[in-house]
Write a protein that holds these residues in place. Structure first.
Motif, PDB file in Angstrom:
ATOM      1  N   ILE A 112       3.893  66.943  16.257  1.00  7.28           N
ATOM      2  CA  ILE A 112       3.985  66.437  14.893  1.00  7.28           C
ATOM      3  C   ILE A 112       5.167  65.490  14.810  1.00  7.28           C
ATOM      4  O   ILE A 112       6.259  65.792  15.301  1.00  7.28           O
ATOM      5  CB  ILE A 112       4.164  67.584  13.872  1.00  7.28           C
ATOM      6  N   LEU A 113       4.937  64.359  14.173  1.00 13.08           N
ATOM      7  CA  LEU A 113       5.997  63.413  13.866  1.00 13.08           C
ATOM      8  C   LEU A 113       6.450  63.683  12.437  1.00 13.08           C
ATOM      9  O   LEU A 113       5.641  63.630  11.511  1.00 13.08           O
ATOM     10  CB  LEU A 113       5.469  61.978  14.005  1.00 13.08           C
ATOM     11  N   VAL A 114       7.712  64.030  12.272  1.00 15.90           N
ATOM     12  CA  VAL A 114       8.284  64.283  10.946  1.00 15.90           C
ATOM     13  C   VAL A 114       9.018  63.017  10.520  1.00 15.90           C
ATOM     14  O   VAL A 114       9.968  62.589  11.182  1.00 15.90           O
ATOM     15  CB  VAL A 114       9.249  65.494  10.961  1.00 15.90           C
ATOM     16  N   VAL A 115       8.534  62.414   9.427  1.00 17.11           N
ATOM     17  CA  VAL A 115       9.077  61.140   8.958  1.00 17.11           C
ATOM     18  C   VAL A 115       9.719  61.358   7.594  1.00 17.11           C
ATOM     19  O   VAL A 115       9.039  61.621   6.606  1.00 17.11           O
ATOM     20  CB  VAL A 115       7.960  60.078   8.847  1.00 17.11           C
ATOM     21  N   ASP A 116      11.044  61.270   7.557  1.00 13.73           N
ATOM     22  CA  ASP A 116      11.778  61.466   6.303  1.00 13.73           C
ATOM     23  C   ASP A 116      13.146  60.825   6.447  1.00 13.73           C
ATOM     24  O   ASP A 116      13.760  60.930   7.512  1.00 13.73           O
ATOM     25  CB  ASP A 116      11.921  62.963   5.996  1.00 13.73           C
ATOM     26  N   ASP A 117      13.622  60.169   5.390  1.00 10.16           N
ATOM     27  CA  ASP A 117      14.951  59.560   5.462  1.00 10.16           C
ATOM     28  C   ASP A 117      16.060  60.595   5.309  1.00 10.16           C
ATOM     29  O   ASP A 117      17.218  60.284   5.554  1.00 10.16           O
ATOM     30  CB  ASP A 117      15.108  58.419   4.450  1.00 10.16           C
ATOM     31  N   GLU A 173       8.723  74.100  14.947  1.00 11.52           N
ATOM     32  CA  GLU A 173       8.966  74.568  16.320  1.00 11.52           C
ATOM     33  C   GLU A 173       8.782  76.079  16.433  1.00 11.52           C
ATOM     34  O   GLU A 173       8.292  76.573  17.444  1.00 11.52           O
ATOM     35  CB  GLU A 173      10.355  74.139  16.797  1.00 11.52           C
ATOM     36  N   LYS A 174       9.128  76.795  15.380  1.00  9.74           N
ATOM     37  CA  LYS A 174       8.942  78.247  15.357  1.00  9.74           C
ATOM     38  C   LYS A 174       7.460  78.612  15.512  1.00  9.74           C
ATOM     39  O   LYS A 174       7.116  79.684  16.019  1.00  9.74           O
ATOM     40  CB  LYS A 174       9.484  78.779  14.022  1.00  9.74           C
ATOM     41  N   HIS A 175       6.578  77.693  15.092  1.00 11.10           N
ATOM     42  CA  HIS A 175       5.135  77.946  15.159  1.00 11.10           C
ATOM     43  C   HIS A 175       4.450  77.143  16.264  1.00 11.10           C
ATOM     44  O   HIS A 175       3.250  76.896  16.210  1.00 11.10           O
ATOM     45  CB  HIS A 175       4.509  77.689  13.786  1.00 11.10           C
ATOM     46  N   GLY A 176       5.228  76.736  17.258  1.00 14.96           N
ATOM     47  CA  GLY A 176       4.658  76.180  18.476  1.00 14.96           C
ATOM     48  C   GLY A 176       4.410  74.690  18.486  1.00 14.96           C
ATOM     49  O   GLY A 176       3.787  74.176  19.427  1.00 14.96           O
ATOM     50  N   PHE A 177       4.884  73.972  17.491  1.00 21.77           N
ATOM     51  CA  PHE A 177       4.692  72.526  17.479  1.00 21.77           C
ATOM     52  C   PHE A 177       5.826  71.830  18.224  1.00 21.77           C
ATOM     53  O   PHE A 177       6.970  72.266  18.177  1.00 21.77           O
ATOM     54  CB  PHE A 177       4.644  71.992  16.037  1.00 21.77           C
ATOM     55  N   ALA A 178       5.484  70.751  18.904  1.00 19.15           N
ATOM     56  CA  ALA A 178       6.480  69.852  19.482  1.00 19.15           C
ATOM     57  C   ALA A 178       6.781  68.814  18.404  1.00 19.15           C
ATOM     58  O   ALA A 178       5.867  68.208  17.855  1.00 19.15           O
ATOM     59  CB  ALA A 178       5.928  69.182  20.734  1.00 19.15           C
ATOM     60  N   VAL A 179       8.052  68.613  18.088  1.00 10.66           N
ATOM     61  CA  VAL A 179       8.433  67.770  16.951  1.00 10.66           C
ATOM     62  C   VAL A 179       9.179  66.530  17.420  1.00 10.66           C
ATOM     63  O   VAL A 179      10.103  66.613  18.227  1.00 10.66           O
ATOM     64  CB  VAL A 179       9.310  68.562  15.952  1.00 10.66           C
ATOM     65  N   ARG A 180       8.738  65.391  16.903  1.00 10.66           N
ATOM     66  CA  ARG A 180       9.504  64.138  17.020  1.00 10.66           C
ATOM     67  C   ARG A 180       9.889  63.744  15.604  1.00 10.66           C
ATOM     68  O   ARG A 180       9.242  64.157  14.649  1.00 10.66           O
ATOM     69  CB  ARG A 180       8.661  63.030  17.656  1.00 10.66           C
ATOM     70  N   GLU A 181      10.928  62.924  15.477  1.00  9.54           N
ATOM     71  CA  GLU A 181      11.411  62.541  14.154  1.00  9.54           C
ATOM     72  C   GLU A 181      11.537  61.026  14.033  1.00  9.54           C
ATOM     73  O   GLU A 181      11.796  60.334  15.020  1.00  9.54           O
ATOM     74  CB  GLU A 181      12.792  63.153  13.886  1.00  9.54           C
ATOM     75  N   ALA A 182      11.387  60.553  12.798  1.00  9.79           N
ATOM     76  CA  ALA A 182      11.666  59.159  12.458  1.00  9.79           C
ATOM     77  C   ALA A 182      12.231  59.145  11.046  1.00  9.79           C
ATOM     78  O   ALA A 182      11.813  59.939  10.205  1.00  9.79           O
ATOM     79  CB  ALA A 182      10.396  58.316  12.533  1.00  9.79           C
ATOM     80  N   GLU A 183      13.204  58.243  10.791  1.00 13.35           N
ATOM     81  CA  GLU A 183      13.838  58.244   9.476  1.00 13.35           C
ATOM     82  C   GLU A 183      13.279  57.214   8.508  1.00 13.35           C
ATOM     83  O   GLU A 183      13.698  57.156   7.360  1.00 13.35           O
ATOM     84  CB  GLU A 183      15.358  58.101   9.586  1.00 13.35           C
ATOM     85  N   ASP A 184      12.315  56.398   8.963  1.00  8.99           N
ATOM     86  CA  ASP A 184      11.648  55.488   8.041  1.00  8.99           C
ATOM     87  C   ASP A 184      10.284  55.110   8.603  1.00  8.99           C
ATOM     88  O   ASP A 184       9.965  55.414   9.752  1.00  8.99           O
ATOM     89  CB  ASP A 184      12.508  54.239   7.744  1.00  8.99           C
ATOM     90  N   GLY A 185       9.474  54.461   7.768  1.00  5.35           N
ATOM     91  CA  GLY A 185       8.107  54.144   8.162  1.00  5.35           C
ATOM     92  C   GLY A 185       8.007  53.186   9.332  1.00  5.35           C
ATOM     93  O   GLY A 185       7.085  53.277  10.142  1.00  5.35           O
ATOM     94  N   GLU A 186       8.955  52.261   9.435  1.00  6.46           N
ATOM     95  CA  GLU A 186       8.925  51.303  10.540  1.00  6.46           C
ATOM     96  C   GLU A 186       9.132  52.015  11.877  1.00  6.46           C
ATOM     97  O   GLU A 186       8.408  51.773  12.841  1.00  6.46           O
ATOM     98  CB  GLU A 186      10.021  50.257  10.309  1.00  6.46           C
ATOM     99  N   MET A 201      10.987  56.205   1.137  1.00  7.32           N
ATOM    100  CA  MET A 201      11.972  55.941   2.190  1.00  7.32           C
ATOM    101  C   MET A 201      12.354  54.472   2.151  1.00  7.32           C
ATOM    102  O   MET A 201      11.587  53.641   1.670  1.00  7.32           O
ATOM    103  CB  MET A 201      11.365  56.232   3.574  1.00  7.32           C
ATOM    104  N   PRO A 202      13.512  54.159   2.715  1.00  5.89           N
ATOM    105  CA  PRO A 202      13.885  52.741   2.836  1.00  5.89           C
ATOM    106  C   PRO A 202      13.099  52.069   3.964  1.00  5.89           C
ATOM    107  O   PRO A 202      12.387  52.742   4.705  1.00  5.89           O
ATOM    108  CB  PRO A 202      15.376  52.818   3.176  1.00  5.89           C
ATOM    109  N   VAL A 203      13.238  50.797   4.106  1.00  7.50           N
ATOM    110  CA  VAL A 203      12.640  49.945   5.138  1.00  7.50           C
ATOM    111  C   VAL A 203      11.128  49.825   4.935  1.00  7.50           C
ATOM    112  O   VAL A 203      10.627  48.781   4.562  1.00  7.50           O
ATOM    113  CB  VAL A 203      12.979  50.384   6.584  1.00  7.50           C
ATOM    114  N   LEU A 204      10.401  50.910   5.182  1.00  9.56           N
ATOM    115  CA  LEU A 204       8.950  50.950   4.955  1.00  9.56           C
ATOM    116  C   LEU A 204       8.643  52.333   4.400  1.00  9.56           C
ATOM    117  O   LEU A 204       8.892  53.341   5.069  1.00  9.56           O
ATOM    118  CB  LEU A 204       8.192  50.710   6.275  1.00  9.56           C
TER     119      LEU A 204
END
Length: 124
Positions: A5-10, A23-36, A56-59
């Motif tokens: 899962i990609l978690v996208v939040d500023d 992660e507690k429920h078995g997901f591999a997590v990547r993060e991004a702080e904006d839509g771009e 969010m800013p940017v996009l």
């Protein structure tokens, strides 16, 4: 099928809370702080799902969602939009742009897991 899962939040706090739950429920997590950055992450390696902040800013989340769906079609990845805005027209805008579901902030573990079950990412 991958369980990433990609978690996208500023907000770094929201990303950290979501990461801890997922992660507690078995997901591999990547993060991004904006839509771009999220679009770049999806182009590099498509996640199974995206937990997407609306404002969010940017996009913003709607702009990201429209670009994602234009690139990859209506079904992949599964997108759950997160918002603090309870107005039905704002929720509908996210669903019409291609989100499969939405969750209101602040969310807790039970609410988030329920939404993930609704979109087929967890057993119901």
């Amino acid at each position: 099928m991958s369980n990433d899962i990609l978690v996208v939040d500023d907000s770094a706090v929201v990303r950290k809370v979501a990461r801890r739950i997922l992660e507690k429920h078995g997901f591999a997590v990547r993060e991004a702080e904006d839509g771009e950055k999220a679009l770049a992450a999806c182009r590099a390696a498509m996640p199974r799902a995206v937990l997407l902040d609306r404002n969010m800013p940017v996009l913003d989340g709607i702009g990201f969602l429209r670009a994602l769906r234009a690139d990859h079609g209506p079904d992949e990845p599964i997108v759950v939009m997160c918002t603090t805005e309870a107005a039905m027209e704002r929720i509908m805008e996210g669903l019409e742009a291609g989100a499969q579901e939405y969750v209101m902030k602040p969310f807790d573990e039970a609410i988030l897991l329920d939404k993930l079950a609704q979109v087929g990412l967890l057993p119901a």
